[in-house]
Write an enzyme that holds these catalytic residues in place. Structure first.
Site, PDB file in Angstrom:
ATOM      1  N   ARG A  34      -7.812  -5.973  14.734  1.00 35.31           N
ATOM      2  CA  ARG A  34      -6.884  -4.892  14.306  1.00 35.31           C
ATOM      3  C   ARG A  34      -5.394  -5.351  14.132  1.00 35.31           C
ATOM      4  O   ARG A  34      -4.731  -4.638  14.121  1.00 35.31           O
ATOM      5  CB  ARG A  34      -6.791  -3.585  15.144  1.00 35.31           C
ATOM      6  CG  ARG A  34      -8.232  -2.792  14.987  1.00 35.31           C
ATOM      7  CD  ARG A  34      -8.218  -1.562  15.630  1.00 35.31           C
ATOM      8  NE  ARG A  34      -9.558  -0.940  15.873  1.00 35.31           N
ATOM      9  CZ  ARG A  34     -10.077  -0.859  17.028  1.00 35.31           C
ATOM     10  NH1 ARG A  34      -9.700  -1.633  18.110  1.00 35.31           N
ATOM     11  NH2 ARG A  34     -11.371  -0.416  17.192  1.00 35.31           N
TER      12      ARG A  34
ATOM     13  N   LYS B 253       0.873  -7.324   0.962  1.00 32.07           N
ATOM     14  CA  LYS B 253      -0.391  -7.026   0.282  1.00 32.07           C
ATOM     15  C   LYS B 253      -1.385  -8.128   0.607  1.00 32.07           C
ATOM     16  O   LYS B 253      -0.985  -9.440   0.264  1.00 32.07           O
ATOM     17  CB  LYS B 253      -0.352  -6.850  -1.121  1.00 32.07           C
ATOM     18  CG  LYS B 253       0.112  -5.515  -1.693  1.00 32.07           C
ATOM     19  CD  LYS B 253       0.080  -5.551  -3.280  1.00 32.07           C
ATOM     20  CE  LYS B 253       0.652  -4.370  -3.765  1.00 32.07           C
ATOM     21  NZ  LYS B 253       0.599  -4.196  -5.147  1.00 32.07           N
TER      22      LYS B 253
ATOM     23  N   GLU C 225       6.283 -14.824 -13.172  1.00 37.72           N
ATOM     24  CA  GLU C 225       6.929 -13.502 -12.451  1.00 37.72           C
ATOM     25  C   GLU C 225       8.515 -13.705 -12.190  1.00 37.72           C
ATOM     26  O   GLU C 225       8.804 -12.335 -12.039  1.00 37.72           O
ATOM     27  CB  GLU C 225       6.196 -13.851 -10.936  1.00 37.72           C
ATOM     28  CG  GLU C 225       4.827 -13.627 -10.820  1.00 37.72           C
ATOM     29  CD  GLU C 225       4.200 -12.280 -11.137  1.00 37.72           C
ATOM     30  OE1 GLU C 225       4.986 -11.438 -11.065  1.00 37.72           O
ATOM     31  OE2 GLU C 225       2.866 -12.018 -11.088  1.00 37.72           O
TER      32      GLU C 225
ATOM     33  N   LYS D 279      12.288  -8.219  -4.361  1.00 33.48           N
ATOM     34  CA  LYS D 279      11.005  -7.949  -4.093  1.00 33.48           C
ATOM     35  C   LYS D 279      11.199  -7.273  -2.651  1.00 33.48           C
ATOM     36  O   LYS D 279      10.701  -6.134  -2.265  1.00 33.48           O
ATOM     37  CB  LYS D 279      10.090  -8.881  -3.979  1.00 33.48           C
ATOM     38  CG  LYS D 279       8.729  -8.657  -3.500  1.00 33.48           C
ATOM     39  CD  LYS D 279       7.560  -8.900  -4.024  1.00 33.48           C
ATOM     40  CE  LYS D 279       6.304  -8.316  -3.665  1.00 33.48           C
ATOM     41  NZ  LYS D 279       5.126  -8.963  -3.833  1.00 33.48           N
TER      42      LYS D 279
ATOM     43  N   GLU E 206       3.178   1.296  -2.489  1.00 36.89           N
ATOM     44  CA  GLU E 206       2.884   1.371  -3.656  1.00 36.89           C
ATOM     45  C   GLU E 206       2.735   3.047  -4.198  1.00 36.89           C
ATOM     46  O   GLU E 206       1.749   3.282  -5.135  1.00 36.89           O
ATOM     47  CB  GLU E 206       1.963   0.520  -4.520  1.00 36.89           C
ATOM     48  CG  GLU E 206       2.122   0.180  -5.765  1.00 36.89           C
ATOM     49  CD  GLU E 206       1.282  -0.949  -6.399  1.00 36.89           C
ATOM     50  OE1 GLU E 206       1.249  -1.940  -5.741  1.00 36.89           O
ATOM     51  OE2 GLU E 206       0.692  -0.666  -7.468  1.00 36.89           O
TER      52      GLU E 206
ATOM     53  N   ARG F 219       7.235   0.689  -5.927  1.00 37.23           N
ATOM     54  CA  ARG F 219       6.707  -0.556  -5.934  1.00 37.23           C
ATOM     55  C   ARG F 219       5.944  -0.696  -7.304  1.00 37.23           C
ATOM     56  O   ARG F 219       5.593  -1.871  -7.658  1.00 37.23           O
ATOM     57  CB  ARG F 219       5.843  -0.724  -4.747  1.00 37.23           C
ATOM     58  CG  ARG F 219       5.438  -2.245  -4.471  1.00 37.23           C
ATOM     59  CD  ARG F 219       4.831  -2.328  -3.130  1.00 37.23           C
ATOM     60  NE  ARG F 219       4.295  -3.787  -3.167  1.00 37.23           N
ATOM     61  CZ  ARG F 219       4.022  -4.257  -1.767  1.00 37.23           C
ATOM     62  NH1 ARG F 219       4.142  -3.605  -0.573  1.00 37.23           N
ATOM     63  NH2 ARG F 219       3.721  -5.662  -1.855  1.00 37.23           N
TER      64      ARG F 219
ATOM     65  N   ASN G  69       4.635  -3.935 -11.469  1.00 38.07           N
ATOM     66  CA  ASN G  69       3.526  -4.211 -12.270  1.00 38.07           C
ATOM     67  C   ASN G  69       3.985  -4.342 -13.795  1.00 38.07           C
ATOM     68  O   ASN G  69       3.169  -4.332 -14.651  1.00 38.07           O
ATOM     69  CB  ASN G  69       2.637  -2.886 -12.435  1.00 38.07           C
ATOM     70  CG  ASN G  69       1.934  -2.805 -10.871  1.00 38.07           C
ATOM     71  OD1 ASN G  69       1.500  -3.844 -10.367  1.00 38.07           O
ATOM     72  ND2 ASN G  69       1.613  -1.727 -10.432  1.00 38.07           N
TER      73      ASN G  69
ATOM     74  N   HIS H 188       2.198  -6.168 -16.192  1.00 35.93           N
ATOM     75  CA  HIS H 188       0.774  -6.713 -15.594  1.00 35.93           C
ATOM     76  C   HIS H 188      -0.417  -5.812 -16.197  1.00 35.93           C
ATOM     77  O   HIS H 188      -1.732  -6.166 -16.084  1.00 35.93           O
ATOM     78  CB  HIS H 188       0.938  -6.204 -13.997  1.00 35.93           C
ATOM     79  CG  HIS H 188       1.349  -7.379 -13.481  1.00 35.93           C
ATOM     80  ND1 HIS H 188       2.614  -7.668 -13.435  1.00 35.93           N
ATOM     81  CD2 HIS H 188       0.998  -8.004 -12.309  1.00 35.93           C
ATOM     82  CE1 HIS H 188       3.091  -8.707 -12.701  1.00 35.93           C
ATOM     83  NE2 HIS H 188       2.156  -8.927 -11.739  1.00 35.93           N
TER      84      HIS H 188
ATOM     85  N   HIS I 159      -3.485  -8.095 -16.603  1.00 35.01           N
ATOM     86  CA  HIS I 159      -4.913  -7.746 -16.325  1.00 35.01           C
ATOM     87  C   HIS I 159      -6.031  -7.775 -17.383  1.00 35.01           C
ATOM     88  O   HIS I 159      -7.009  -8.538 -17.073  1.00 35.01           O
ATOM     89  CB  HIS I 159      -4.873  -6.651 -15.152  1.00 35.01           C
ATOM     90  CG  HIS I 159      -4.113  -6.817 -14.173  1.00 35.01           C
ATOM     91  ND1 HIS I 159      -3.738  -5.533 -13.437  1.00 35.01           N
ATOM     92  CD2 HIS I 159      -3.786  -7.900 -13.510  1.00 35.01           C
ATOM     93  CE1 HIS I 159      -2.963  -6.060 -12.503  1.00 35.01           C
ATOM     94  NE2 HIS I 159      -3.103  -7.557 -12.466  1.00 35.01           N
TER      95      HIS I 159
ATOM     96  N   HIS J  46      -2.030 -16.529 -13.604  1.00 34.09           N
ATOM     97  CA  HIS J  46      -1.559 -14.982 -13.496  1.00 34.09           C
ATOM     98  C   HIS J  46      -0.174 -15.048 -14.332  1.00 34.09           C
ATOM     99  O   HIS J  46      -0.011 -14.104 -15.002  1.00 34.09           O
ATOM    100  CB  HIS J  46      -1.654 -14.612 -12.235  1.00 34.09           C
ATOM    101  CG  HIS J  46      -1.008 -13.149 -11.889  1.00 34.09           C
ATOM    102  ND1 HIS J  46      -1.774 -12.233 -12.542  1.00 34.09           N
ATOM    103  CD2 HIS J  46       0.136 -12.829 -11.422  1.00 34.09           C
ATOM    104  CE1 HIS J  46      -1.170 -11.269 -12.254  1.00 34.09           C
ATOM    105  NE2 HIS J  46      -0.026 -11.380 -11.597  1.00 34.09           N
TER     106      HIS J  46
END
Ligand SMILES: NC(=O)c1ccc[n+]([C@@H]2O[C@H](COP(=O)([O-])OP(=O)(O)OC[C@H]3O[C@@H](n4cnc5c(N)ncnc54)[C@H](O)[C@@H]3O)[C@@H](O)[C@H]2O)c1
Length: 359
Positions: free
Chosen positions: A117, A139, A181, A230, A240, A244, A248, A251, A255, A268
């Site tokens: 955990r 993330k 980015e 960030k 998010e 947050r 994106n 993005h 994507h 990316h």
């Protein structure tokens, strides 16, 4: 060396991000000082291991080597790494260390968040993209046959060690992926800060030649500043639910074209740059931004000379956007430029998007 502290509300401890420009041979001792006499294992990107195992000099029996590539971020490797950790009998005070780009960082982070955990995690990112994006913010994820990053967790590391010298061996394609980015941050800078801005658009305009030549001092400043942006976002919205989403920017389209080209044509960050072009066109067509800002943005993007060709039929694009996990049946939230270095988050129906793009 500089140091930033990330302070997530509700977490008992801040965690440090060390930004270093010293010899990579010193990294081992810095990490050993951090973990004191606890046990540890390291998950290494194969390529980074080949390039740096001698200088980093960690004991072989502590190391799990992960092959490179986005397709390695999968459940099988999750199990293999988990078994490796179990075989070493680590306890929750011990450490899992990730050394590599975002692929290794995301997968190792997911292992760390689920082993007993949650065990201490140290991130040692080695690509520009992982410096300014994936190693900060907590993330973690793996990919499944149903899509990218669909299984994961929010799990903050115990510390992050960024050594700028890793960039010396990064190939041009991956370097420019990270720059993609960074360009994203330039257009959301005001959303991501309540401190005095560097004016990233102007900074990138002034320094683009040095940046493309990987001037270490400029990169140190740039990386530290992007991490600050960030950090501000994740400190204010770890999971998010609101702010947050600003990250994106570019993005949704990125994507879509990544899926369309099966993750083979674009890195990316390159796909994000295509997404930034797309959303500036969109904002200009809807008169959200004026001509001056539209051309200023385009001029900046041009300076970094990304190949832009990606032609997707409108219906195909809409279907791809619909299947993005951030969408719903009625429409999708787009992060859209509104004024200099500032974006809004606006919901558009798919018909609206189609009409605007089709103009
Ligand atoms: N967790 C997050 O918040 C977050 C944010 C953005 C992206 N990501 C994830 O990050 C991943 C992309 O990360 P990435 O761009 O770092 O790609 P990557 O991890 O695939 O690394 C790219 C390539 O560079 C090589 N490499 C790494 N460091 C090197 C070095 N110093 N010198 C030479 N080669 C080196 C790697 O071996 C690999 O072949 C994606 O899986 C994406 O989903 C996560």
């Amino acid at each position: 060396m500089s140091q930033l502290e990330v302070n997530i509300t509700g977490k008992s401890k801040n965690y440090p991000i060390f930004i270093l420009n010293n010899s990579l041979s010193e990294l081992k001792n810095l990490i050993f000082n951090r973990i004191e006499n606890h046990n540890y294992i390291i998950v290494f990107s194969e390529k980074v291991y080949k390039l740096y195992s001698k200088i980093l000099d960690f004991p072989k029996d502590k190391i799990f080597i992960l092959k490179d590539g986005e397709n390695q971020k999968n459940i099988k490797n999750y199990q293999k790494i988990m078994n490796f950790v179990l075989s070493k009998k680590l306890n929750r005070q011990d450490f899992i260390i990730s050394i590599g780009g975002g692929v290794v960082g995301d997968l190792t982070g997911f292992v760390a968040s689920t082993y007993m955990r949650g065990i201490n995690l140290i991130q040692v990112p080695t690509t520009l993209l992982s410096f300014v994006d994936s190693s900060v913010g907590g993330k973690t994820a793996i990919n499944t046959k149903y899509g990218k990053n669909l299984v994961g967790s929010f799990y903050q590391p115990e510390s992050v060690f960024i050594n700028i010298n890793f960039l010396k061996t990064l190939d041009e394609k991956q370097y420019k992926s990270g720059l993609g980015e960074i360009l994203k941050y330039a257009f959301i800078e005001k959303n991501c800060s309540d401190f005095e801005n560097l004016n990233l658009i102007a900074y990138l305009n002034e320094n683009f030649e040095k940046i493309l030549k990987r001037d270490i001092l400029i990169l140190l400043e740039l990386v530290e500043y992007c991490i600050k942006l960030k950090k501000y976002v994740v400190e204010n919205d770890e999971k998010e639910s609101d702010l947050r989403r600003i990250l994106n920017f570019g993005h949704t389209y990125a994507h879509a074209i990544e899926t369309f080209t099966k993750y083979k044509k674009y890195t990316h960050g390159h796909a994000v740059v295509c997404g930034i072009y797309f959303i500036f066109d969109f904002a200009y067509k809807t008169k959200l931004i004026d001509k001056e800002y539209f051309y200023l943005a385009k001029d900046l993007l041009e300076k970094f000379s990304y190949e832009k060709s990606c032609h997707i039929n409108i219906n195909k694009l809409i279907n791809l956007i619909k299947s993005d996990k951030k969408g719903s049946d009625e429409g999708i939230y787009l992060v859209i430029p509104e004024s200099y270095a500032n974006c809004a988050i606006k919901k558009y129906s798919f018909d609206e998007i189609k009409n605007i793009i089709g103009e």
